[in-house]
Design a protein around this motif. Structure first.
Motif, PDB file in Angstrom:
ATOM      1  N   ILE A  42      61.936  -6.642 -86.786  1.00  0.00           N
ATOM      2  CA  ILE A  42      62.061  -7.814 -85.901  1.00  0.00           C
ATOM      3  C   ILE A  42      61.035  -8.896 -86.273  1.00  0.00           C
ATOM      4  O   ILE A  42      61.340 -10.079 -86.237  1.00  0.00           O
ATOM      5  CB  ILE A  42      61.924  -7.390 -84.415  1.00  0.00           C
ATOM      6  N   GLY A  43      59.838  -8.464 -86.639  1.00  0.00           N
ATOM      7  CA  GLY A  43      58.814  -9.469 -86.973  1.00  0.00           C
ATOM      8  C   GLY A  43      57.587  -8.810 -87.568  1.00  0.00           C
ATOM      9  O   GLY A  43      57.422  -7.588 -87.472  1.00  0.00           O
ATOM     10  N   PRO A  44      56.701  -9.620 -88.181  1.00  0.00           N
ATOM     11  CA  PRO A  44      55.513  -9.036 -88.830  1.00  0.00           C
ATOM     12  C   PRO A  44      54.485  -8.542 -87.815  1.00  0.00           C
ATOM     13  O   PRO A  44      54.440  -9.020 -86.680  1.00  0.00           O
ATOM     14  CB  PRO A  44      54.943 -10.208 -89.630  1.00  0.00           C
ATOM     15  N   LEU A  45      53.678  -7.568 -88.239  1.00  0.00           N
ATOM     16  CA  LEU A  45      52.589  -7.076 -87.392  1.00  0.00           C
ATOM     17  C   LEU A  45      51.469  -8.113 -87.361  1.00  0.00           C
ATOM     18  O   LEU A  45      51.415  -8.992 -88.211  1.00  0.00           O
ATOM     19  CB  LEU A  45      52.039  -5.752 -87.940  1.00  0.00           C
ATOM     20  N   ARG A 122      53.981 -12.404 -80.601  1.00  0.00           N
ATOM     21  CA  ARG A 122      55.424 -12.307 -80.834  1.00  0.00           C
ATOM     22  C   ARG A 122      56.109 -13.018 -79.663  1.00  0.00           C
ATOM     23  O   ARG A 122      55.736 -12.798 -78.508  1.00  0.00           O
ATOM     24  CB  ARG A 122      55.864 -10.849 -80.921  1.00  0.00           C
ATOM     25  N   PRO A 123      57.125 -13.821 -79.956  1.00  0.00           N
ATOM     26  CA  PRO A 123      57.708 -14.633 -78.888  1.00  0.00           C
ATOM     27  C   PRO A 123      58.389 -13.824 -77.778  1.00  0.00           C
ATOM     28  O   PRO A 123      58.429 -14.250 -76.632  1.00  0.00           O
ATOM     29  CB  PRO A 123      58.720 -15.519 -79.622  1.00  0.00           C
ATOM     30  N   HIS A 124      58.960 -12.666 -78.135  1.00  0.00           N
ATOM     31  CA  HIS A 124      59.699 -11.908 -77.106  1.00  0.00           C
ATOM     32  C   HIS A 124      59.190 -10.465 -77.022  1.00  0.00           C
ATOM     33  O   HIS A 124      59.984  -9.524 -76.958  1.00  0.00           O
ATOM     34  CB  HIS A 124      61.201 -11.910 -77.423  1.00  0.00           C
ATOM     35  N   CYS A 125      57.863 -10.313 -77.001  1.00  0.00           N
ATOM     36  CA  CYS A 125      57.307  -8.953 -77.031  1.00  0.00           C
ATOM     37  C   CYS A 125      57.742  -8.124 -75.804  1.00  0.00           C
ATOM     38  O   CYS A 125      57.993  -6.927 -75.908  1.00  0.00           O
ATOM     39  CB  CYS A 125      55.802  -8.989 -77.139  1.00  0.00           C
ATOM     40  N   GLN A 172      50.298  -3.220 -79.295  1.00  0.00           N
ATOM     41  CA  GLN A 172      48.849  -3.405 -79.410  1.00  0.00           C
ATOM     42  C   GLN A 172      48.479  -3.799 -80.843  1.00  0.00           C
ATOM     43  O   GLN A 172      47.510  -4.491 -81.067  1.00  0.00           O
ATOM     44  CB  GLN A 172      48.205  -2.053 -79.052  1.00  0.00           C
ATOM     45  N   ILE A 173      49.282  -3.294 -81.787  1.00  0.00           N
ATOM     46  CA  ILE A 173      49.059  -3.590 -83.204  1.00  0.00           C
ATOM     47  C   ILE A 173      49.976  -4.732 -83.650  1.00  0.00           C
ATOM     48  O   ILE A 173      49.612  -5.552 -84.475  1.00  0.00           O
ATOM     49  CB  ILE A 173      49.356  -2.323 -84.054  1.00  0.00           C
ATOM     50  N   ALA A 174      51.172  -4.756 -83.063  1.00  0.00           N
ATOM     51  CA  ALA A 174      52.182  -5.707 -83.537  1.00  0.00           C
ATOM     52  C   ALA A 174      52.021  -7.096 -82.930  1.00  0.00           C
ATOM     53  O   ALA A 174      52.381  -8.087 -83.562  1.00  0.00           O
ATOM     54  CB  ALA A 174      53.576  -5.169 -83.228  1.00  0.00           C
ATOM     55  N   CYS A 175      51.498  -7.162 -81.715  1.00  0.00           N
ATOM     56  CA  CYS A 175      51.448  -8.444 -81.005  1.00  0.00           C
ATOM     57  C   CYS A 175      49.987  -8.878 -80.804  1.00  0.00           C
ATOM     58  O   CYS A 175      49.060  -8.185 -81.225  1.00  0.00           O
ATOM     59  CB  CYS A 175      52.177  -8.282 -79.673  1.00  0.00           C
ATOM     60  N   MET A 176      49.795  -9.991 -80.131  1.00  0.00           N
ATOM     61  CA  MET A 176      48.433 -10.491 -79.881  1.00  0.00           C
ATOM     62  C   MET A 176      47.637  -9.532 -79.001  1.00  0.00           C
ATOM     63  O   MET A 176      48.222  -8.724 -78.262  1.00  0.00           O
ATOM     64  CB  MET A 176      48.508 -11.861 -79.190  1.00  0.00           C
ATOM     65  N   TYR A 177      46.302  -9.630 -79.113  1.00  0.00           N
ATOM     66  CA  TYR A 177      45.461  -8.758 -78.290  1.00  0.00           C
ATOM     67  C   TYR A 177      44.760  -9.568 -77.202  1.00  0.00           C
ATOM     68  O   TYR A 177      43.932 -10.435 -77.494  1.00  0.00           O
ATOM     69  CB  TYR A 177      44.412  -8.014 -79.136  1.00  0.00           C
ATOM     70  N   TRP A 185      52.822  -8.082 -70.280  1.00  0.00           N
ATOM     71  CA  TRP A 185      54.000  -8.224 -71.160  1.00  0.00           C
ATOM     72  C   TRP A 185      54.295  -7.000 -72.025  1.00  0.00           C
ATOM     73  O   TRP A 185      55.326  -6.944 -72.683  1.00  0.00           O
ATOM     74  CB  TRP A 185      53.856  -9.482 -72.029  1.00  0.00           C
ATOM     75  N   HIS A 186      53.380  -6.034 -72.073  1.00  0.00           N
ATOM     76  CA  HIS A 186      53.650  -4.810 -72.846  1.00  0.00           C
ATOM     77  C   HIS A 186      53.789  -3.606 -71.914  1.00  0.00           C
ATOM     78  O   HIS A 186      54.783  -2.888 -71.965  1.00  0.00           O
ATOM     79  CB  HIS A 186      52.535  -4.532 -73.868  1.00  0.00           C
TER      80      HIS A 186
END
Lengths: 209, 168
Positions: A42-45, A122-125, A172-177, A185-186
């Motif tokens: 879906i998208g980069p880490l 990520r826009p749609h995490c 936690q690894i793929a999206c912003m921290y 959102w997670h």
């Protein structure tokens, strides 16, 4: 007479008890691989996330706490589908570990494991977490159904929580921290999977009337 | 049970016969000898049959069995519908003067029923044992129907707790 009928119907069966641990591990591994592959597709880490696991021990501990909580939740979820196999103590340990993991993010508002940043957002995490958590949850509920859950809704919710928190942890690894972002959102969509998983039982319950 | 899992019919037949006696005794001693105990024993035997693949031969049989028994019993009590119960009809029509105290003394034989608080015991005895509807039982005790439903719900929850406590 009922006893005669049941005895006549007897077929040899293989006990699932000794294989339950391996089955849980297999489900966890396949689900983790599925989440990792789909997230990568879906998208980069987040850039530098893997290095942060090495350079920031508290971030690593936070991730490991998540892995441990999810593994214990999965174990408890599958054991709950076997009569008498789930003790209150095991349930309390699973709840304690999960709360302990989530407490890290609350503490993170004051003292975060990593410097909060929008890097890698990520826009749609939230949607990814929800959607990626559902297939493992449905697979697990189906497997539970093959066992003998005495409280199927509780069993489905427990395994749904494990399935939903898996992509939540990977974000936690793929999206912003940022602790606030992670909780909202997670984690929240992950918990939502636990609420949705029991719905998979509705058609069966309706059929049984 | 291990032998039954391997498909030994004779052993399985013997196991079911013994379980039938054990479960029946367990239910009668705790809830008294009512019609629902017979239904409950049958449901337990069917559940044991359907769940036999989940029994782990390396572990004790008793916790596995009694988890099923507890669940099926509570399920049976919860599903026990108000019906044209002969005993209730008899009490209503033939002996209108029978006192509630003597009525409960006559039917409340089980020790778990006896361990309930008086209000919960009345609720369970009237609706689940004697077969009154919640409305009839409420009017007999001169409380609202919703209060009676709450009492029934709490009484069942208490019974579940008592059974789980016993298992520890």
């Amino acid at each position: 007479m009922l006893i005669d009928r049941l005895a006549d119907d007897l077929q040899p069966v293989r006990s699932v008890g000794p294989r339950l641990g391996r089955g849980t591990l297999l489900w966890l591994t396949l689900s983790a691989v599925y989440v990792a592959v789909m997230t990568a597709l879906i998208g980069p880490l987040r850039p530098g996330a893997m290095e942060q696991l090495v350079t920031h021990p508290r971030f690593l501990a936070e991730c490991l706490a998540g892995v441990l909580a999810i593994a214990v939740l999965a174990r408890v979820g599958f054991r709950s589908a076997i009569p008498g196999a789930l003790s209150r103590r095991a349930l309390a340990i699973a709840a304690g570990l999960t709360l302990l993991w989530l407490l890290n993010y609350v503490v993170g508002f004051v003292s975060p494991a990593l410097e909060p940043s929008m890097l890698g957002k990520r826009p749609h995490c939230y949607l990814e977490t929800l959607v990626l958590g559902l297939p493992p949850a449905l697979a697990a509920v189906y497997w539970q159904h093959k066992l003998f859950p005495l409280r199927p809704l509780l069993s489905a919710a427990l395994i749904g929580l494990a399935a939903g928190l898996l992509p939540a942890l990977y974000m936690q690894i793929a999206c912003m921290y940022a602790p606030g972002h992670i909780l909202m959102w997670h984690i929240l969509p992950g918990v939502l999977v636990a609420c949705l998983a029991p719905l998979a039982l509705v058609p069966g319950l309706l059929r049984r009337g | 049970m291990s032998s039954a899992q391997a498909g030994n019919e004779a052993d399985y037949r013997q196991l079911l016969s013994e379980l039938s006696t054990v479960v029946n005794r367990y239910l009668v001693s705790r809830f008294g000898g009512y019609e629902f105990t017979e239904d409950c024993v049958q449901e337990v035997l069917i559940a044991v049959h359907e769940a036999r693949h989940t029994y782990d031969p390396r572990k004790q049989f008793r916790p596995w069995l009694f988890a099923i028994v507890r669940h099926k019993t509570i399920d049976a009590i919860r599903r026990q519908k108000a019906r044209e119960n002969q005993q209730a009809q008899h009490c209503l029509a033939e002996e209108p003067s029978v006192s509630d105290a003597s009525l409960y003394a006559e039917v409340s034989g089980g020790r778990l029923i006896a361990a309930l608080s008086p209000a919960h015991r009345e609720a369970i005895t009237l609706t689940k044992i004697l077969g009154y509807t919640a409305a009839e039982a409420a009017s007999r005790l001169e409380i609202s129907e919703s209060a009676m439903k709450v009492r029934i719900h709490r009484a069942i929850a208490r019974l579940r707790k008592l059974m789980e406590k016993e298992a520890l």
